[in-house]
Design a protein around this motif. Structure first.
Motif, PDB file in Angstrom:
ATOM      1  N   LEU A 177       0.738  -1.231  -0.067  1.00  0.00           N
ATOM      2  CA  LEU A 177       0.002   0.036  -0.112  1.00  0.00           C
ATOM      3  C   LEU A 177       0.776   1.295  -0.087  1.00  0.00           C
ATOM      4  N   TYR A 178       1.800   1.208   1.021  1.00  0.00           N
ATOM      5  CA  TYR A 178       2.666   2.446   0.950  1.00  0.00           C
ATOM      6  C   TYR A 178       3.711   2.744  -0.278  1.00  0.00           C
ATOM      7  N   HIS A 179       4.189   1.348  -0.956  1.00  0.00           N
ATOM      8  CA  HIS A 179       4.835   1.572  -2.181  1.00  0.00           C
ATOM      9  C   HIS A 179       4.045   2.137  -3.331  1.00  0.00           C
ATOM     10  N   THR A 180       2.739   1.651  -3.208  1.00  0.00           N
ATOM     11  CA  THR A 180       1.924   1.839  -4.459  1.00  0.00           C
ATOM     12  C   THR A 180       1.373   3.381  -4.169  1.00  0.00           C
ATOM     13  N   VAL A 181       1.209   3.906  -3.201  1.00  0.00           N
ATOM     14  CA  VAL A 181       0.643   5.136  -3.012  1.00  0.00           C
ATOM     15  C   VAL A 181       1.732   6.331  -3.061  1.00  0.00           C
ATOM     16  N   SER A 182       2.997   5.862  -2.400  1.00  0.00           N
ATOM     17  CA  SER A 182       4.148   6.967  -2.450  1.00  0.00           C
ATOM     18  C   SER A 182       4.666   7.054  -4.065  1.00  0.00           C
ATOM     19  N   CYS A 183       4.682   5.967  -4.918  1.00  0.00           N
ATOM     20  CA  CYS A 183       4.909   5.935  -6.472  1.00  0.00           C
ATOM     21  C   CYS A 183       3.829   6.695  -7.025  1.00  0.00           C
ATOM     22  N   LEU A 184       2.549   6.503  -6.815  1.00  0.00           N
ATOM     23  CA  LEU A 184       1.584   6.952  -8.029  1.00  0.00           C
ATOM     24  C   LEU A 184       0.874   8.099  -7.411  1.00  0.00           C
ATOM     25  N   VAL A 185       1.088   8.397  -6.257  1.00  0.00           N
ATOM     26  CA  VAL A 185       0.257   9.479  -5.680  1.00  0.00           C
ATOM     27  C   VAL A 185       1.117  10.648  -4.937  1.00  0.00           C
ATOM     28  N   ILE A 186       1.838  10.062  -4.047  1.00  0.00           N
ATOM     29  CA  ILE A 186       2.690  11.125  -3.155  1.00  0.00           C
ATOM     30  C   ILE A 186       3.519  11.901  -3.960  1.00  0.00           C
ATOM     31  N   ILE A 187       4.634  11.210  -4.585  1.00  0.00           N
ATOM     32  CA  ILE A 187       5.597  11.719  -5.501  1.00  0.00           C
ATOM     33  C   ILE A 187       4.940  12.643  -6.537  1.00  0.00           C
ATOM     34  N   PRO A 188       4.232  12.150  -7.490  1.00  0.00           N
ATOM     35  CA  PRO A 188       3.485  12.956  -8.301  1.00  0.00           C
ATOM     36  C   PRO A 188       2.917  14.121  -7.859  1.00  0.00           C
ATOM     37  N   ALA A 189       2.316  14.062  -6.662  1.00  0.00           N
ATOM     38  CA  ALA A 189       1.462  14.984  -5.863  1.00  0.00           C
ATOM     39  C   ALA A 189       2.617  16.270  -5.523  1.00  0.00           C
ATOM     40  N   ILE A 190       3.589  15.847  -4.837  1.00  0.00           N
ATOM     41  CA  ILE A 190       4.568  16.840  -4.390  1.00  0.00           C
ATOM     42  C   ILE A 190       5.200  17.627  -5.790  1.00  0.00           C
ATOM     43  N   PHE A 191       5.478  16.726  -6.758  1.00  0.00           N
ATOM     44  CA  PHE A 191       6.002  17.373  -7.999  1.00  0.00           C
ATOM     45  C   PHE A 191       4.735  18.380  -8.616  1.00  0.00           C
ATOM     46  N   LEU A 192       3.530  18.030  -8.368  1.00  0.00           N
ATOM     47  CA  LEU A 192       2.495  19.179  -9.079  1.00  0.00           C
ATOM     48  C   LEU A 192       2.650  20.360  -8.113  1.00  0.00           C
ATOM     49  N   GLY A 193       3.111  20.100  -6.927  1.00  0.00           N
ATOM     50  CA  GLY A 193       3.153  21.436  -6.057  1.00  0.00           C
ATOM     51  C   GLY A 193       4.132  22.360  -6.516  1.00  0.00           C
ATOM     52  N   PHE A 194       5.303  21.678  -6.874  1.00  0.00           N
ATOM     53  CA  PHE A 194       6.575  22.369  -7.394  1.00  0.00           C
ATOM     54  C   PHE A 194       6.030  22.989  -8.853  1.00  0.00           C
ATOM     55  N   ALA A 195       5.237  22.446  -9.646  1.00  0.00           N
ATOM     56  CA  ALA A 195       4.930  22.849 -10.797  1.00  0.00           C
ATOM     57  C   ALA A 195       4.041  23.963 -10.683  1.00  0.00           C
ATOM     58  N   TRP A 196       3.079  23.854  -9.838  1.00  0.00           N
ATOM     59  CA  TRP A 196       2.155  25.028  -9.403  1.00  0.00           C
ATOM     60  C   TRP A 196       3.028  26.338  -9.182  1.00  0.00           C
ATOM     61  N   LEU A 197       3.938  25.991  -8.120  1.00  0.00           N
ATOM     62  CA  LEU A 197       4.819  27.079  -7.774  1.00  0.00           C
ATOM     63  C   LEU A 197       5.650  27.859  -8.990  1.00  0.00           C
ATOM     64  N   SER A 198       6.050  26.893  -9.954  1.00  0.00           N
ATOM     65  CA  SER A 198       6.863  27.208 -11.000  1.00  0.00           C
ATOM     66  C   SER A 198       5.922  28.342 -11.905  1.00  0.00           C
ATOM     67  N   LYS A 199       4.536  27.858 -12.011  1.00  0.00           N
ATOM     68  CA  LYS A 199       3.605  28.717 -13.068  1.00  0.00           C
ATOM     69  C   LYS A 199       3.436  30.056 -12.122  1.00  0.00           C
ATOM     70  N   ARG A 200       3.251  30.037 -10.899  1.00  0.00           N
ATOM     71  CA  ARG A 200       3.204  31.060 -10.095  1.00  0.00           C
ATOM     72  C   ARG A 200       4.380  32.148 -10.366  1.00  0.00           C
TER      73      ARG A 200
END
Lengths: 117, 473
Positions: free
Chosen positions: B320-343
């Motif tokens: 569960l941890y492995h799946t969520v970290s790879c598919l959700v957590i890491i992309p979500a953190i990266f999305l946060g940085f992408a949002w900051l980039s756009k801002r």
């Protein structure tokens, strides 16, 4: 293609069968008691005929082997290693063999019997 | 104006290796790469046999485990992918059985022969990396068994070979390699960094050549088994380097080029766009690398117990941890940085999805560096086992090369963390170099690109520092 696939399998198995027929009396597998213990637990041989044991440690811990009545053994058989023991039994009876390395809490149960007929 | 990587190498520079006659003759021979595939077929038969015979015995003295998970994996990450792109696909034996059956021949070509099998088209919606992303992630669930138990490796390899065969009978050409093979996806992604490429030489010749023999095939070779259009290759991602296009092109217009590393990372056009499935592959590879390092090279025994399923609840928690970290957590953190980039950029026109997808490709060099560093942690402590298993491949007491009793000898492990840290820093430089260029492609003005690049740069730097700390700490 056939040589690479079927030929390889048949070649390997035939080579090993031939080698064993010339070299070994039996194969003894070493595992700690929780993983299955010695296999086989009993080995039967004939008096006066040379015995060649192939001992494979398929465990993840080190084992040893001792057959004190015939003064043979292997001090240390590391995980994954294979040892060969050769001797000629000169007396009839049942003789214990055992592991000589503290391999697990049930180490002392890692025993077997050599039957000489 | 030329764009020089680190101010040294022109990113458009190419050295065509096939202009050398021996190389071209080799590439045009029908024996190449078949001979390499046959050698690997033999090797994999030995691997499967050793895994089967080894059963539940110790993995570190098993030929199958050591060759696949130590030698092959390290070769893949050190040399094959970063330098030679999909060179493994060139010599992979897995699809040889279905190729043989489809074509009816191993070596020569029968023009116009109807391929054996159902020859179905792969579903359009699945023509991407998503299935491979899931397949590879699911494979890693069982890494705690595969890397230590020969029987687990036997089952995995057997399933992959069987699936390749069945898919080859149902679908046309090499759809298994393209869309299903667990190791194909990350090779495709990281091959974008590779230092070689297969490309057409003169576009005009391809334009004039109306019958696309590289796709359709002729008496000299098969149509592209990977269902690509070699006359219009843009990226390494899906080219399996089978070299059929070198054989089928009547004008010798295909070239095998040496190039600066990472050239494909800057390719983004309608024929080869940057895509979300590839972005997620980059996240998944990063997540797997982190989790593998923590589980296999970290000091936490409780985590190792979870990975090797000491208890069902522990194993399921790990999955569960492995799946969520790879598919959700890491992309979500990266999305946060992408949002900051756009801002930060101040640009409201560029879609967030583009910012997110484009910058995800900065994780290609960084991820490759992480995997090379991780692989150093595999080969340096464990490499000496190879000498044992080469002499005694089936643990039957053989001693083929006199090295069966070679003791376990870790190499340079005292310096391992430093070598891993240095590797990370080298690939960080590539990450920064390409990241800045991607920023300039993403935003229309230089000022916006610089502002938009800042949060991404900070994130990538923090990630690198985290890995250096992990390796050296």
């Amino acid at each position: 293609m056939l040589i690479a696939t079927v030929g390889t399998v048949l070649g390997v198995l035939s080579a090993e069968k031939f080698r064993r027929s010339r070299l070994f009396t039996t194969e003894l597998i070493a595992r700690e008691p929780n993983h299955g213990n010695w296999y086989p637990r009993t080995i039967t041989v004939k008096r006066g005929q040379p015995v060649r044991l192939l001992i494979r440690n398929i465990d993840t811990v080190t084992h040893g082997f001792a057959l004190p009545d015939f003064a043979v053994g292997a001090k240390e058989i590391k995980a994954g290693h294979v040892e060969t023991i050769t001797f000629t039994p000169d007396k009839v009876g049942q003789f214990p063999f055992f592991c000589t390395v503290w391999c697990s809490p049930r180490h002392e149960e890692m025993r077997g019997v050599l039957v000489v007929e | 104006m030329t764009d020089k990587l680190f101010g040294l190498v022109d990113l458009n520079a190419r050295l065509e290796l096939t202009r050398f006659k021996p190389v071209r003759a080799l590439f045009k021979s029908r024996w190449f790469p078949l001979a390499a595939v046959l050698v690997n077929t033999f090797l994999f038969v030995v691997i499967l046999l050793a895994c089967l015979v080894g059963g539940y015995s110790a993995g570190n003295y098993n030929f199958g485990i050591m060759i696949v998970w130590i030698l092959w994996w390290v070769m893949l990450m050190f040399v094959l992918v970063p330098v030679f792109a999909r060179a493994w696909c060139l010599m992979c034996p897995f699809p040889i059985f279905s190729d043989w059956l489809q074509r009816g021949r191993l070596l020569d070509v029968v023009p116009g022969r109807k391929p054996f099998g159902l020859g179905l088209k792969w579903p359009t919606r699945l023509r991407n990396m998503w299935l491979m992303n899931v397949a590879f992630l699911m494979t890693t669930y069982f890494s705690g068994f595969m890397t230590v138990r020969p029987m687990a490796s036997f089952i995995l390899l057997g399933l992959v070979i069987l699936t390749a065969f069945i898919v080859g009978l149902v679908f046309e050409r090499r759809n298994f390699c393209l869309y299903l093979c667990p190791v194909s996806g990350f090779q495709g992604l990281y091959a974008q960094f590779a230092m070689v490429e297969v490309r057409r030489k003169d576009p005009e010749i391809c334009r004039q050549h109306k019958v696309k023999t590289c796709y359709l095939g002729n008496e000299c070779g098969h149509g592209c088994p990977w269902l690509l259009a070699p006359f219009n290759f843009q990226k390494n991602t899906y080219c399996g380097m089978c070299l059929e296009c070198f054989k089928t092109c009547p004008y010798d217009n295909m070239g095998f080029n040496l190039r600066p590393p990472g050239a494909d990372l800057l390719v983004d056009n309608p024929r080869a766009p940057r895509k979300l499935d590839e972005a997620w592959k980059a996240f998944i590879m990063l997540g797997i690398a982190i989790n593998f390092y923590l589980a296999f090279q970290g000091p936490w025994g409780w985590l190792k117990d979870m990975v090797r399923a000491a208890t069902w609840s522990g194993f399921l928690t790990y999955i569960l941890y492995h799946t969520v970290s790879c598919l959700v957590i890491i992309p979500a953190i990266f999305l946060g940085f992408a949002w900051l980039s756009k801002r930060f950029s101040g640009n409201r026109e560029v879609p967030l999805k583009n910012v997110f997808t484009n910058f995800a490709y900065t994780l290609v060099p960084l991820g490759l560096g992480v995997w090379i560093a991780f692989s150093l942690g595999i080969i340096l402590p464990n490499g000496s086992y190879l000498l044992h298993i080469l002499s005694d491949p089936f643990a039957w007491g053989w001693n083929l090369f006199g090295t069966a009793n070679f003791p376990w000898t870790p190499v340079w492990t005292a310096y391992l963390g430093y070598v891993q840290g240095a590797t990370m820093l080298v690939f960080y430089l590539f990450t920064i170099a390409f990241g800045y260029r991607i920023a300039k492609q993403t935003y229309p003005t230089l000022a916006q690109a610089r502002r938009g690049w800042t949060p991404i740069w900070a994130g990538l730097t923090a990630l690198t520092v985290f890995f250096v700390w992990l390796y050296t700490g």
